[in-house]
Scaffold this active site. Structure first.
Site, PDB file in Angstrom:
ATOM      1  N   CYS A   1       0.814  -1.213   0.000  1.00 54.26           N
ATOM      2  CA  CYS A   1       0.000   0.000   0.000  1.00 54.26           C
ATOM      3  C   CYS A   1       0.853   1.270   0.000  1.00 54.26           C
ATOM      4  O   CYS A   1       1.679   1.478   0.890  1.00 54.26           O
ATOM      5  CB  CYS A   1      -0.908  -0.025   1.231  1.00 54.26           C
ATOM      6  SG  CYS A   1      -1.748   1.532   1.524  1.00 54.26           S
TER       7      CYS A   1
ATOM      8  N   TYR B   1     -11.894  -1.048   5.656  1.00 50.84           N
ATOM      9  CA  TYR B   1     -10.891  -1.564   6.597  1.00 50.84           C
ATOM     10  C   TYR B   1      -9.520  -1.355   5.978  1.00 50.84           C
ATOM     11  O   TYR B   1      -8.926  -2.272   5.404  1.00 50.84           O
ATOM     12  CB  TYR B   1     -11.175  -3.036   6.889  1.00 50.84           C
ATOM     13  CG  TYR B   1     -12.596  -3.230   7.377  1.00 50.84           C
ATOM     14  CD1 TYR B   1     -12.976  -2.812   8.647  1.00 50.84           C
ATOM     15  CD2 TYR B   1     -13.565  -3.791   6.546  1.00 50.84           C
ATOM     16  CE1 TYR B   1     -14.282  -2.960   9.086  1.00 50.84           C
ATOM     17  CE2 TYR B   1     -14.872  -3.941   6.988  1.00 50.84           C
ATOM     18  CZ  TYR B   1     -15.227  -3.516   8.248  1.00 50.84           C
ATOM     19  OH  TYR B   1     -16.522  -3.660   8.676  1.00 50.84           O
TER      20      TYR B   1
ATOM     21  N   VAL C   1      -5.450   0.086   5.577  1.00 47.51           N
ATOM     22  CA  VAL C   1      -4.161   0.360   6.195  1.00 47.51           C
ATOM     23  C   VAL C   1      -3.677   1.668   5.578  1.00 47.51           C
ATOM     24  O   VAL C   1      -4.067   1.973   4.451  1.00 47.51           O
ATOM     25  CB  VAL C   1      -3.148  -0.780   5.938  1.00 47.51           C
ATOM     26  CG1 VAL C   1      -3.515  -2.020   6.700  1.00 47.51           C
ATOM     27  CG2 VAL C   1      -2.960  -1.069   4.454  1.00 47.51           C
TER      28      VAL C   1
ATOM     29  N   GLU D   1      -5.267   7.730   8.809  1.00 43.81           N
ATOM     30  CA  GLU D   1      -5.026   8.603   7.655  1.00 43.81           C
ATOM     31  C   GLU D   1      -3.523   8.882   7.544  1.00 43.81           C
ATOM     32  O   GLU D   1      -2.939   9.574   8.388  1.00 43.81           O
ATOM     33  CB  GLU D   1      -5.826   9.910   7.828  1.00 43.81           C
ATOM     34  CG  GLU D   1      -5.536  10.979   6.808  1.00 43.81           C
ATOM     35  CD  GLU D   1      -5.616  10.489   5.365  1.00 43.81           C
ATOM     36  OE1 GLU D   1      -6.612   9.856   4.982  1.00 43.81           O
ATOM     37  OE2 GLU D   1      -4.636  10.721   4.626  1.00 43.81           O
ATOM     38  N   SER D   2      -2.926   8.375   6.495  1.00 36.92           N
ATOM     39  CA  SER D   2      -1.459   8.450   6.371  1.00 36.92           C
ATOM     40  C   SER D   2      -0.919   9.874   6.438  1.00 36.92           C
ATOM     41  O   SER D   2       0.129  10.116   7.043  1.00 36.92           O
ATOM     42  CB  SER D   2      -1.013   7.782   5.067  1.00 36.92           C
ATOM     43  OG  SER D   2      -1.561   8.450   3.957  1.00 36.92           O
TER      44      SER D   2
ATOM     45  N   TYR E   1      -5.219   5.781  -9.237  1.00 42.69           N
ATOM     46  CA  TYR E   1      -6.413   4.998  -8.865  1.00 42.69           C
ATOM     47  C   TYR E   1      -7.611   5.425  -9.706  1.00 42.69           C
ATOM     48  O   TYR E   1      -8.434   4.600 -10.095  1.00 42.69           O
ATOM     49  CB  TYR E   1      -6.733   5.164  -7.371  1.00 42.69           C
ATOM     50  CG  TYR E   1      -5.825   4.333  -6.479  1.00 42.69           C
ATOM     51  CD1 TYR E   1      -6.228   3.075  -6.033  1.00 42.69           C
ATOM     52  CD2 TYR E   1      -4.565   4.789  -6.114  1.00 42.69           C
ATOM     53  CE1 TYR E   1      -5.401   2.297  -5.236  1.00 42.69           C
ATOM     54  CE2 TYR E   1      -3.724   4.025  -5.317  1.00 42.69           C
ATOM     55  CZ  TYR E   1      -4.140   2.779  -4.883  1.00 42.69           C
ATOM     56  OH  TYR E   1      -3.318   2.015  -4.105  1.00 42.69           O
TER      57      TYR E   1
HETATM   58  N1  LIG Z   1      -6.624   7.966   2.943  1.00 43.98           N
HETATM   59  C1  LIG Z   1      -6.051   6.776   3.398  1.00 43.98           C
HETATM   60  C2  LIG Z   1      -6.130   5.728   2.298  1.00 43.98           C
HETATM   61  C3  LIG Z   1      -5.678   4.371   2.750  1.00 43.98           C
HETATM   62  C4  LIG Z   1      -6.084   3.295   1.738  1.00 43.98           C
HETATM   63  O1  LIG Z   1      -6.897   3.519   0.841  1.00 43.98           O
HETATM   64  N2  LIG Z   1      -5.502   2.102   1.878  1.00 43.98           N
HETATM   65  C5  LIG Z   1      -5.859   0.994   0.993  1.00 43.98           C
HETATM   66  C6  LIG Z   1      -4.662   0.192   0.594  1.00 43.98           C
HETATM   67  S1  LIG Z   1      -3.637   0.947  -0.594  1.00 43.98           S
HETATM   68  C7  LIG Z   1      -6.725   0.007   1.747  1.00 43.98           C
HETATM   69  O2  LIG Z   1      -6.374  -0.398   2.834  1.00 43.98           O
HETATM   70  N3  LIG Z   1      -7.820  -0.413   1.144  1.00 43.98           N
HETATM   71  C8  LIG Z   1      -8.682  -1.390   1.711  1.00 43.98           C
HETATM   72  C9  LIG Z   1     -10.001  -1.440   0.999  1.00 43.98           C
HETATM   73  O3  LIG Z   1     -10.206  -0.664   0.079  1.00 43.98           O
HETATM   74  O4  LIG Z   1     -10.810  -2.273   1.400  1.00 43.98           O
HETATM   75  C10 LIG Z   1      -4.612   7.047   3.799  1.00 43.98           C
HETATM   76  O5  LIG Z   1      -3.944   7.799   3.092  1.00 43.98           O
HETATM   77  O6  LIG Z   1      -4.178   6.533   4.826  1.00 43.98           O
END
Ligand SMILES: N[C@@H](CCC(=O)N[C@@H](CS)C(=O)NCC(=O)O)C(=O)O
Length: 353
Positions: free
Chosen positions: A77, A155, A157, A172-173, A220
């Site tokens: 990720c 859910y 990361v 939130e990263s 994306y």
């Molecule tokens: N805005 C969040 C985005 C995090 C995000 O979208 N993570 C993706 C992985 S790249 C995820 O865990 N997706 C799980 C899903 O869509 O179910 C951040 O920047 O922390």
């Protein structure tokens, strides 16, 4: 209206699903990025939910303490990799532990159809991934359920976890990295490194905004578009932004000047995945990273900063994208790729250290 993409698939290489009637409610709650679609067929990311802050103030609810917090990531990720990069660059590995999940999404519960991040059963199962060290959680979803009994979002990361209060501090990263940059300086080995210095904050915020929209999230938007129009728009914006970066990097070592900042980490996590994944899987194939001399050398330069190469696991990156989005890649075949060596020489030293 948001729909469950998984139910519309002609073919999906996963175990048979239960009838829709028994799953309807849970499916609509247990969503993933693949479901975040507007009616026009454009990808539309929802904001993160847990937004607390760790503070250097010892009296705060989440004080910066060594050994108290844990970072759950996926090496695949880009958003989680931002956080891992900060953890390594700031020298916080002894203060904040971390665990990576398995790269490929799997079913997260027997009782519904949600696919997402899961932990291996042992450290031998998948190199780089480890079981949840604290609760033996099977999935990241279980951590969200532990933190909140009525959570209904994705859910995702990264997850910054508080072991003391058994909850998610923040998912939130962009906010986690800010905390790692400033709040742990009493215990950080590289406390002097400031990736968001006040004199550059306006510039960094400005760059982050267009880099996020056109590049980080832009890939994306290209890859998850369900109609030609939104794809065309996203891909045009992406290449306009990449061309802009290429021009900026012709005159300076980093994206905000001659010093490494947060904005470089944000840009890097997308660039390092570009040729291997986004160019193919997300249809970002107008031009490859390696065809942009400045961007390509810049990516190598950042990769070679001590600590950064350990944040990149191309095996997890490829397994995740090609294996977890069956609507885009139904057979889960992983393309061979260029296997570029980012540790090879670059020309960025011409701008000086
Ligand atoms: N805005 C969040 C985005 C995090 C995000 O979208 N993570 C993706 C992985 S790249 C995820 O865990 N997706 C799980 C899903 O869509 O179910 C951040 O920047 O922390």
């Amino acid at each position: 209206m948001l729909t469950s993409l998984s139910l519309q698939l002609p073919f999906r290489p996963f175990p048979p699903r239960q009838p829709f009637s028994t799953l309807k409610n849970t499916i609509q709650m247990a969503r993933s990025a693949l479901d975040e679609m507007t009616e026009t067929g454009a990808f539309d990311r929802t904001p993160s939910t847990f937004r607390n802050f760790i503070s250097k103030d010892k009296a705060s609810q989440f004080p910066a303490e060594s050994g108290r917090y844990h970072l759950y990531i996926s090496y695949a990720c880009p958003w989680a990799s931002r956080c891992l990069s900060f953890l390594k660059l700031k020298g916080l590995e002894n203060a904040i532990t971390y665990t990576s999940v398995k790269p490929k999404w799997e079913r997260t519960k027997e009782t519904d159809d949600h696919f997402g991040w899961v932990f291996p059963q042992s450290s031998e199962e998948e190199a780089g991934a480890d079981p949840d060290p604290f609760y033996g959680a099977k999935s990241v979803r279980e951590l969200y359920d532990l933190a909140s009994s009525n959570y209904s979002g994705k859910y995702t990361v990264p997850v910054l976890w508080d072991k003391k209060l058994k909850t998610i501090v923040n998912n939130e990263s962009a906010e986690i990295t800010r905390m790692l940059n400033t709040e742990f300086n009493e215990i950080a080995e590289n406390a002097d490194l400031d990736l968001y210095p006040s004199r550059l904050q306006e510039t960094i915020d400005g760059v982050n905004a267009w880099v996020y929209d056109a590049i980080n999230n832009g890939v994306y938007k290209c890859g998850l578009a369900k109609k030609q129009g939104p794809y065309d728009e996203a891909v045009a914006k992406l290449y306009e932004a990449l061309d802009k970066c290429e021009a900026i990097l012709a005159n300076q070592r980093y994206i905000c000047g001659n010093v490494l900042t947060e904005a470089d980490i944000h840009l890097f996590v997308t660039l390092i995945r570009f040729d291997e994944v986004y160019a193919v899987h997300f249809k970002c194939n107008k031009k490859l990273l390696r065809e942009y001399p400045n961007l390509f050398n810049y990516t190598k330069d950042i990769y070679q900063i001590p600590g950064m190469s350990s944040t990149v696991c191309m095996d997890h990156i490829k397994k995740h994208y090609y294996g977890s989005h069956p609507t885009i890649n139904p057979y889960g075949i992983i393309p061979v790729g260029s296997n570029t060596d980012f540790s090879s020489p670059h020309d960025r030293e011409r701008f000086g250290r």
